[in-house]
Design an enzyme around this catalytic site. Sequence first.
Site, mmCIF file in Angstrom:
data_model
loop_
_atom_site.group_PDB
_atom_site.id
_atom_site.type_symbol
_atom_site.label_atom_id
_atom_site.label_comp_id
_atom_site.label_asym_id
_atom_site.label_seq_id
_atom_site.Cartn_x
_atom_site.Cartn_y
_atom_site.Cartn_z
ATOM 1 N N CYS A 282 -4.657 26.088 -12.871
ATOM 2 C CA CYS A 282 -4.036 24.791 -12.676
ATOM 3 C C CYS A 282 -5.040 23.718 -13.053
ATOM 4 O O CYS A 282 -6.232 23.863 -12.851
ATOM 5 C CB CYS A 282 -3.557 24.627 -11.249
ATOM 6 S SG CYS A 282 -4.881 24.666 -10.056
ATOM 7 N N GLU B 56 -0.203 21.997 -14.928
ATOM 8 C CA GLU B 56 -1.043 21.865 -16.119
ATOM 9 C C GLU B 56 -0.464 20.773 -17.003
ATOM 10 O O GLU B 56 0.717 20.479 -16.942
ATOM 11 C CB GLU B 56 -1.042 23.173 -16.915
ATOM 12 C CG GLU B 56 -1.980 24.231 -16.417
ATOM 13 C CD GLU B 56 -3.447 23.912 -16.630
ATOM 14 O OE1 GLU B 56 -3.791 23.055 -17.470
ATOM 15 O OE2 GLU B 56 -4.260 24.514 -15.935
#
Length: 118
Positions: free
Chosen positions: A2, A108
């Site tokens: 992430c 993301e």
Amino acid sequence: MCGRARLSSDVGEIKLVFAIPPERPTPNFPPSWNVAPTDSLPVVRYDAKAAQRSLDMLRWGLIPYWAKDMKVGFANINAKAEGIESKPAFCEAFERRRCLVPVDSLHEWKKTATGKQP
């Protein structure tokens, strides 16, 4: 992996949900949908001396005690649960310094024709 976190909850609400005593300090953290690695986030952890939970601001990332350079922390933004207890960068923290990071979501950024999009 992430790259960003979102926390839109009020820190006062987080204190209530995790039963953090009202006399414990409340960190000043405005809601954010784009918290980046190395930014600070409110974290729930146990204060052994006071025998109660606390809500503290900590930097996202882990710099192992043996690291000679803070840049080692950039490589430790994400960790897989498998084997974390035996990896040198994480084992001591996993064993003794656990915490809870109350975020709404992780995401993301992806590249598009017009720029980047979460």
